[in-house]
Design a protein around this motif. Structure first.
Motif, PDB file in Angstrom:
ATOM      1  N   SER A 201       6.730  10.957  -9.970  1.00 57.07           N
ATOM      2  CA  SER A 201       8.104  11.489  -9.900  1.00 57.07           C
ATOM      3  C   SER A 201       8.340  12.655 -10.595  1.00 57.07           C
ATOM      4  O   SER A 201       9.083  13.559 -10.100  1.00 57.07           O
ATOM      5  N   SER A 202       7.744  12.755 -11.911  1.00 54.15           N
ATOM      6  CA  SER A 202       8.158  13.955 -12.680  1.00 54.15           C
ATOM      7  C   SER A 202       7.370  15.185 -12.068  1.00 54.15           C
ATOM      8  O   SER A 202       7.843  16.348 -12.559  1.00 54.15           O
ATOM      9  N   TYR A 203       6.410  15.330 -11.182  1.00 51.87           N
ATOM     10  CA  TYR A 203       5.986  16.431 -10.514  1.00 51.87           C
ATOM     11  C   TYR A 203       6.255  16.695  -9.137  1.00 51.87           C
ATOM     12  O   TYR A 203       6.126  17.647  -8.588  1.00 51.87           O
ATOM     13  N   VAL A 204       6.996  15.589  -8.506  1.00 48.16           N
ATOM     14  CA  VAL A 204       7.731  16.051  -7.264  1.00 48.16           C
ATOM     15  C   VAL A 204       8.403  17.078  -6.963  1.00 48.16           C
ATOM     16  O   VAL A 204       8.206  17.891  -5.987  1.00 48.16           O
ATOM     17  N   PRO A 205       9.550  17.434  -7.991  1.00 47.41           N
ATOM     18  CA  PRO A 205      10.257  18.692  -7.831  1.00 47.41           C
ATOM     19  C   PRO A 205       9.299  19.933  -7.638  1.00 47.41           C
ATOM     20  O   PRO A 205       9.491  20.822  -7.066  1.00 47.41           O
ATOM     21  N   PRO A 380      25.913  20.115  -7.041  1.00 47.25           N
ATOM     22  CA  PRO A 380      24.506  20.067  -5.993  1.00 47.25           C
ATOM     23  C   PRO A 380      23.617  18.886  -6.520  1.00 47.25           C
ATOM     24  O   PRO A 380      23.285  19.188  -7.860  1.00 47.25           O
ATOM     25  N   ALA A 381      22.889  18.530  -5.551  1.00 49.91           N
ATOM     26  CA  ALA A 381      21.922  17.609  -6.286  1.00 49.91           C
ATOM     27  C   ALA A 381      20.663  17.372  -5.132  1.00 49.91           C
ATOM     28  O   ALA A 381      20.888  17.727  -3.919  1.00 49.91           O
ATOM     29  N   VAL A 382      19.610  17.015  -5.507  1.00 47.67           N
ATOM     30  CA  VAL A 382      18.391  16.746  -4.598  1.00 47.67           C
ATOM     31  C   VAL A 382      17.826  15.330  -4.845  1.00 47.67           C
ATOM     32  O   VAL A 382      17.797  14.962  -6.184  1.00 47.67           O
ATOM     33  N   ARG A 383      17.310  14.707  -3.909  1.00 47.11           N
ATOM     34  CA  ARG A 383      16.743  13.582  -3.968  1.00 47.11           C
ATOM     35  C   ARG A 383      15.466  13.627  -3.216  1.00 47.11           C
ATOM     36  O   ARG A 383      15.385  14.214  -2.384  1.00 47.11           O
ATOM     37  N   TYR A 384      14.341  12.735  -3.350  1.00 43.56           N
ATOM     38  CA  TYR A 384      13.112  13.016  -2.764  1.00 43.56           C
ATOM     39  C   TYR A 384      12.472  11.360  -2.508  1.00 43.56           C
ATOM     40  O   TYR A 384      12.913  10.485  -3.267  1.00 43.56           O
ATOM     41  N   ARG A 385      12.252  11.099  -1.060  1.00 41.38           N
ATOM     42  CA  ARG A 385      11.945   9.796  -0.768  1.00 41.38           C
ATOM     43  C   ARG A 385      10.437   9.518  -1.514  1.00 41.38           C
ATOM     44  O   ARG A 385      10.082   8.408  -1.827  1.00 41.38           O
ATOM     45  N   ALA A 386       9.716  10.712  -1.781  1.00 46.31           N
ATOM     46  CA  ALA A 386       8.132  10.568  -2.415  1.00 46.31           C
ATOM     47  C   ALA A 386       8.456   9.753  -3.805  1.00 46.31           C
ATOM     48  O   ALA A 386       9.359  10.198  -4.648  1.00 46.31           O
ATOM     49  N   ASN A 387       7.552   8.724  -3.984  1.00 48.19           N
ATOM     50  CA  ASN A 387       7.779   7.694  -5.202  1.00 48.19           C
ATOM     51  C   ASN A 387       6.518   7.407  -5.525  1.00 48.19           C
ATOM     52  O   ASN A 387       5.596   7.440  -5.086  1.00 48.19           O
ATOM     53  N   ASP A 388       6.888   6.909  -6.783  1.00 48.04           N
ATOM     54  CA  ASP A 388       5.468   6.201  -7.770  1.00 48.04           C
ATOM     55  C   ASP A 388       4.878   5.305  -6.608  1.00 48.04           C
ATOM     56  O   ASP A 388       5.722   4.539  -5.833  1.00 48.04           O
ATOM     57  N   PHE A 389       3.605   5.157  -6.642  1.00 47.39           N
ATOM     58  CA  PHE A 389       2.945   3.975  -6.014  1.00 47.39           C
ATOM     59  C   PHE A 389       1.944   3.358  -6.755  1.00 47.39           C
ATOM     60  O   PHE A 389       1.283   3.773  -7.916  1.00 47.39           O
ATOM     61  N   SER A 390       1.554   2.338  -6.174  1.00 45.60           N
ATOM     62  CA  SER A 390       0.576   1.372  -6.552  1.00 45.60           C
ATOM     63  C   SER A 390      -0.894   1.733  -6.452  1.00 45.60           C
ATOM     64  O   SER A 390      -1.359   2.344  -5.456  1.00 45.60           O
ATOM     65  N   ILE A 391      -1.731   1.797  -7.523  1.00 42.78           N
ATOM     66  CA  ILE A 391      -3.071   2.078  -7.431  1.00 42.78           C
ATOM     67  C   ILE A 391      -4.142   1.261  -7.556  1.00 42.78           C
ATOM     68  O   ILE A 391      -5.164   1.673  -7.372  1.00 42.78           O
ATOM     69  N   SER A 392      -3.745  -0.195  -7.686  1.00 43.29           N
ATOM     70  CA  SER A 392      -4.763  -1.184  -8.080  1.00 43.29           C
ATOM     71  C   SER A 392      -4.860  -1.996  -6.789  1.00 43.29           C
ATOM     72  O   SER A 392      -3.770  -2.245  -6.149  1.00 43.29           O
ATOM     73  N   ARG A 393      -5.827  -2.634  -6.638  1.00 41.64           N
ATOM     74  CA  ARG A 393      -6.118  -3.526  -5.568  1.00 41.64           C
ATOM     75  C   ARG A 393      -6.717  -4.838  -6.104  1.00 41.64           C
ATOM     76  O   ARG A 393      -7.651  -4.493  -7.038  1.00 41.64           O
ATOM     77  N   GLN A 394      -6.491  -6.020  -5.435  1.00 42.53           N
ATOM     78  CA  GLN A 394      -7.173  -7.243  -6.053  1.00 42.53           C
ATOM     79  C   GLN A 394      -8.356  -7.351  -5.272  1.00 42.53           C
ATOM     80  O   GLN A 394      -8.853  -8.335  -4.576  1.00 42.53           O
ATOM     81  N   ARG A 395      -9.564  -6.388  -5.309  1.00 44.71           N
ATOM     82  CA  ARG A 395     -10.736  -6.330  -4.317  1.00 44.71           C
ATOM     83  C   ARG A 395     -11.857  -5.922  -5.203  1.00 44.71           C
ATOM     84  O   ARG A 395     -11.736  -5.307  -6.528  1.00 44.71           O
ATOM     85  N   SER A 396     -13.149  -6.112  -4.722  1.00 46.68           N
ATOM     86  CA  SER A 396     -14.337  -5.850  -5.700  1.00 46.68           C
ATOM     87  C   SER A 396     -14.847  -4.541  -5.440  1.00 46.68           C
ATOM     88  O   SER A 396     -15.436  -3.992  -6.237  1.00 46.68           O
ATOM     89  N   TRP A 397     -14.773  -4.252  -4.084  1.00 43.55           N
ATOM     90  CA  TRP A 397     -15.508  -2.734  -3.904  1.00 43.55           C
ATOM     91  C   TRP A 397     -14.709  -1.648  -4.195  1.00 43.55           C
ATOM     92  O   TRP A 397     -13.713  -0.925  -3.352  1.00 43.55           O
ATOM     93  N   ALA A 522      -0.342  17.698 -13.140  1.00 44.81           N
ATOM     94  CA  ALA A 522      -0.680  17.068 -14.601  1.00 44.81           C
ATOM     95  C   ALA A 522      -1.905  17.198 -15.248  1.00 44.81           C
ATOM     96  O   ALA A 522      -1.486  17.593 -16.392  1.00 44.81           O
ATOM     97  N   LEU A 523      -3.014  17.512 -14.581  1.00 44.40           N
ATOM     98  CA  LEU A 523      -4.039  17.753 -15.436  1.00 44.40           C
ATOM     99  C   LEU A 523      -4.191  19.618 -15.892  1.00 44.40           C
ATOM    100  O   LEU A 523      -4.558  19.803 -16.755  1.00 44.40           O
ATOM    101  N   ARG A 524      -3.040  20.224 -15.281  1.00 49.18           N
ATOM    102  CA  ARG A 524      -2.881  21.454 -15.837  1.00 49.18           C
ATOM    103  C   ARG A 524      -2.003  21.383 -17.260  1.00 49.18           C
ATOM    104  O   ARG A 524      -2.580  21.964 -18.229  1.00 49.18           O
ATOM    105  N   ASP A 525      -1.004  20.604 -17.197  1.00 53.06           N
ATOM    106  CA  ASP A 525      -0.324  20.232 -18.292  1.00 53.06           C
ATOM    107  C   ASP A 525      -1.218  19.611 -19.235  1.00 53.06           C
ATOM    108  O   ASP A 525      -0.869  19.917 -20.640  1.00 53.06           O
ATOM    109  N   ILE A 526      -1.994  18.556 -19.058  1.00 52.54           N
ATOM    110  CA  ILE A 526      -2.653  18.093 -20.120  1.00 52.54           C
ATOM    111  C   ILE A 526      -3.544  18.936 -20.557  1.00 52.54           C
ATOM    112  O   ILE A 526      -4.071  18.713 -21.762  1.00 52.54           O
ATOM    113  N   GLY A 527      -4.285  19.621 -19.759  1.00 51.68           N
ATOM    114  CA  GLY A 527      -5.291  20.682 -20.237  1.00 51.68           C
ATOM    115  C   GLY A 527      -6.493  21.229 -19.588  1.00 51.68           C
ATOM    116  O   GLY A 527      -6.998  22.169 -19.263  1.00 51.68           O
ATOM    117  N   PRO A 528      -7.233  19.893 -18.844  1.00 53.96           N
ATOM    118  CA  PRO A 528      -8.549  20.190 -18.192  1.00 53.96           C
ATOM    119  C   PRO A 528      -8.439  21.160 -17.161  1.00 53.96           C
ATOM    120  O   PRO A 528      -9.132  21.999 -16.890  1.00 53.96           O
TER     121      PRO A 528
END
Ligand SMILES: [Zn+2]
Ligand SMILES: [Zn+2]
Length: 757
Positions: A201-205, A380-397, A522-528
């Protein structure tokens, strides 16, 4: 090189000969970063290790390869390589079906696919290719996870997942068929599960704000820009703060600035950061907890059935001051993100449905009052549908998540120097449970914090997370790949290749690209990636549509699949590549039929045989001259075609100009047509000369050979085997004309070239 070209066009022999020559001279190795040549990292899509190259891949890579070869032919230093997207459910299911370990399965699939792509003659630098499931590569995922976690961009939260009680496993959407488990056909439940989330969400705008620059660059095509707007889901409107009688205040949004007086209720997302403040009543809290833990039933995601929790509290209408009920409902998330909105039934069909369910009276839209007096604090205001999402899965591969759980310390990140956390290679998923969680040799570990007993996280990262970095490692020379990631990002070589000059991918890649753009920032702001000031991974982007047949998506089920191997065996790679480019512009779906293949095969055969005939004729003339018969005494007298040679030179020049322009815009469809037109012009030249002079001789024959060589050069990006073979036959050498390259192919013709007078 044979003095005499074989008369008949034999693609199998030609292509075998060229491919072995390319391999012998390591033709597509990425050049060293040196010299002033423009550098282009042309990024193809990362294929799933599905086991087979399909015709959609052929389309995608034919476009990218034509662009790569065109760029090299003009002297650009080109990096054209990719990594296989090898983790994830399809590989797991493939391994289950074949009884192999997923690791064996993906290795076998990748090497088979590489063989198919090599047979098609694509100019990938295979030395830089990799599998995302290699430990050396998935440490990138683990490093990125730790880096984003440290920056507060990854967090643990609760989400709902489909669960099969019988199989004791979570299920992906595609494993749920009509509410039943794909494996055991028992009903699927929705359960609450702790998940890892990526905070975008912090980088969507900024992703939104940069779209204008991308558009102005002129090298993001309309389809790729549209995909970014779609994923963004930007809504423009107004917001204002509502203060309730009981002291509560809430900022609410609406896209309908001109209908504020018609607002009848307020809806808050259950993910709204302040939602708890609106839940005083224990019974309401219980409903909210149920909603959060139970998730949504599969069929209750639309407005008629979606859960609505009445908080029992109200906020005053911004215009009339009338009390409006405050609801909590997940319907807000899918439409506006994790925010609070005004419900305006007179303007919005979904709001009208909700108002109906609440028993609120809905005004006749024709009788709604006009805009009232100005409202204080409205902005005036803006909203975005784009939102945080889950990145983990309960699987082995998948990539193991570098987290351990300690009774003393809780969830502890694995220190970077202990990466990679290795995935056991002998896992054999069966569809039951999560085999990784059952591997005590994997699970048991010590806590990096206190040294006590700890257990590893057994969720793995979704392969969508791998895609966040998968575009980078091709820029890293193989000899440097074992360095710590921080050092890799500091490599001059990597910095010179990024950003990628062009991504060429299918039009379904919008989500990947959107999230890659987020993480780059994000990696630009963090540094790499600080050297990418705008945080954009791709300077340009071309999205192409799919290949369909009979107006439908190809599928085994429909029996309408086109097999590239079969086509290549029958017509040769050059024909298949030329045909997919010729048949449709990248922006259109390619509705497959064999006529394009037949047309292109005929065309290449004609170019081959025509060139052969003219070369043979020139050899006969030279032989005759060598035998002492000298110049035909009558030839000078008969040559009245100088103006035609001038015309031919103009046709070539104009044709090359048009084709060059097409290639720069990646309009391969148009470029191929212009190459075909050029051939028609060349044949027309012969007809006109013969009509005047009786035959094609001397200076006119030389001009013809020169023009045919230009034709071969312009065919280089599309039909590289035939083009290079002809180019050599015309007495040229590969390589000499190319700047800092390995002589991979025919050089691009200068717009101005010499035709013998
Ligand atoms: Zn099951
Ligand atoms: Zn500990």
């Amino acid at each position: 090189m044979p003095d005499q070209l074989p008369k008949r066009y034999d693609p199998q022999a030609i292509e075998a000969r060229r491919q072995s020559a390319w391999s012998a001279r390591d033709a597509f190795r990425t050049p060293e970063p040196a010299g002033g040549a423009p550098r282009k990292y042309i990024k193809p899509s990362a294929p799933f290790t599905s086991g087979n190259i399909h015709i959609g891949h052929v389309r995608s890579y034919s476009i990218g390869d034509a662009y790569a070869r065109f760029s090299r032919a003009r002297g650009d230093a080109v990096l054209f390589s990719f990594g296989f997207d090898a983790f994830g459910l399809p590989a797991e299911l493939g391994a289950i079906a074949s009884g192999e370990s997923p690791n064996d399965w993906v290795s076998r699939c990748a090497s088979h696919m590489q063989g198919q792509l090599e047979r098609l003659g694509f100019s990938f630098d295979w030395s830089r290719s990799f599998l995302s499931s290699d430990a050396l590569m998935y440490r990138w995922s683990q490093w990125l996870f730790l880096t984003l976690l440290d920056a507060g961009l990854i967090y643990q939260g609760t989400g709902t997942v489909d669960w099969c009680e019988t199989c004791q496993t979570t299920l992906a959407t595609i494993q749920v068929e009509d509410g039943l488990c794909w494996r055991c056909h028992n009903p699927v439940q929705l359960i609450q599960q702790t998940q890892w989330y990526l905070r975008i969400s912090s980088y969507v705008p900024e992703n939104d704000a940069r779209l204008e620059e991308l558009e102005q660059s002129g090298i993001w095509d309309e389809s790729s820009l549209a995909s970014q707007r779609f994923v963004l889901g930007r809504l423009d409107g107004v917001e204002l703060d509502l203060a309730g009688p009981d002291g509560g205040a809430l900022t609410v949004f609406t896209p309908h600035a001109d209908a504020l007086g018609e607002a009848r209720f307020v809806a808050i997302s259950p993910k709204h950061p302040d939602v708890e403040r609106w839940v005083a009543d224990p019974a309401v809290l219980e409903q909210l907890e149920d909603l959060r833990s139970g998730g949504l039933e599969r069929d209750s995601r639309d407005a008629e059935a979606i859960p609505l929790i009445d908080t029992g509290r109200t906020l005053p209408s911004p215009v009339t001051g009338e009390p409006m009920p405050v609801l909590i409902s997940p319907i807000v998330d899918g439409r506006f993100g994790a925010t609070a909105v005004l419900g305006i039934p007179a303007r919005d069909r979904t709001d009208a449905l909700i108002a109906g369910r609440l028993g609120l009276g809905v005004d006749d839209p024709d009788e709604v009052a006009g805009a009232g007096p100005p409202i204080e604090g409205l902005r005036p205001a803006v909203r975005y549908r784009a939102n945080d999402f889950s990145i983990s899965r309960q699987r082995s591969w998948g990539t193991p998540i570098p987290i351990v759980y300690c009774e003393q310390c809780g969830a502890v990140p694995v220190p970077e120097e202990q990466l990679p956390v290795l995935l056991p290679l002998d896992l054999k998923p069966t569809g039951l449970g999560n085999p990784l969680a059952e591997r005590e040799d994997f699970v048991q570990t010590t806590c990096p914090g206190c040294g006590g007993v700890a257990r590893r996280e057994t969720d793995t990262l979704d392969c969508h997370f791998d895609a966040l970095w998968l575009w980078v490692p091709a820029c890293v020379p193989v000899s440097e790949r074992e360095r710590p990631l921080q050092e890799i990002f500091a490599l001059e070589d990597l910095r010179q290749w990024l950003p990628s000059e062009r991504l060429v991918a299918g039009s379904d890649s919008g989500n990947f690209v959107f999230d890659q753009r987020i993480v780059t920032k994000a990696l630009r702001d963090i540094g790499p990636l600080a050297f990418l000031a705008d945080g954009e991974p791709f300077a340009g982007c071309l999205f192409h549509e799919m290949v369909i047949r009979d107006g439908r998506k190809m599928s085994k089920h429909l029996g309408n699949v086109v097999d590239p191997d079969e086509l290549v065996a029958r017509y040769g790679a050059d024909t298949v590549r030329l045909a997919v480019l010729y048949a449709a512009s990248p922006q259109k779906s390619l509705n497959w039929n064999d006529s394009a293949v037949l047309r292109c095969h005929r065309f290449l055969g004609q170019v081959w045989e025509y060139s052969h005939a003219k070369l043979a004729q020139a050899q006969r003339e030279r032989a005759a001259a060598g035998a002492g018969r000298g110049e035909d005494a009558g030839e000078e007298a008969r040559d009245t075609s100088e103006h035609l040679r001038l015309k031919l030179s103009q046709w070539c020049e104009a044709g090359v100009g048009r084709i060059t322009q097409d290639m720069e815009g990646l309009e391969m469809h148009s470029a191929v047509r212009n190459v075909m037109r050029l051939f028609d012009r060349i044949k027309d030249f012969e007809k006109r000369v013969v009509a005047r002079d009786g035959e094609l001789l001397g200076a006119s024959l030389d001009a013809m050979l020169e023009a045919l060589a230009v034709l071969a050069q312009t065919l280089g990006p599309f039909a590289p085997h035939l083009a290079e073979e002809l180019w050599l036959a015309f007495g040229n050498d590969h390589g000499s004309a190319l700047a800092g390259d390995h002589g991979a192919q025919t050089p691009w013709p200068g717009v101005s070239f010499q035709v013998p007078a």
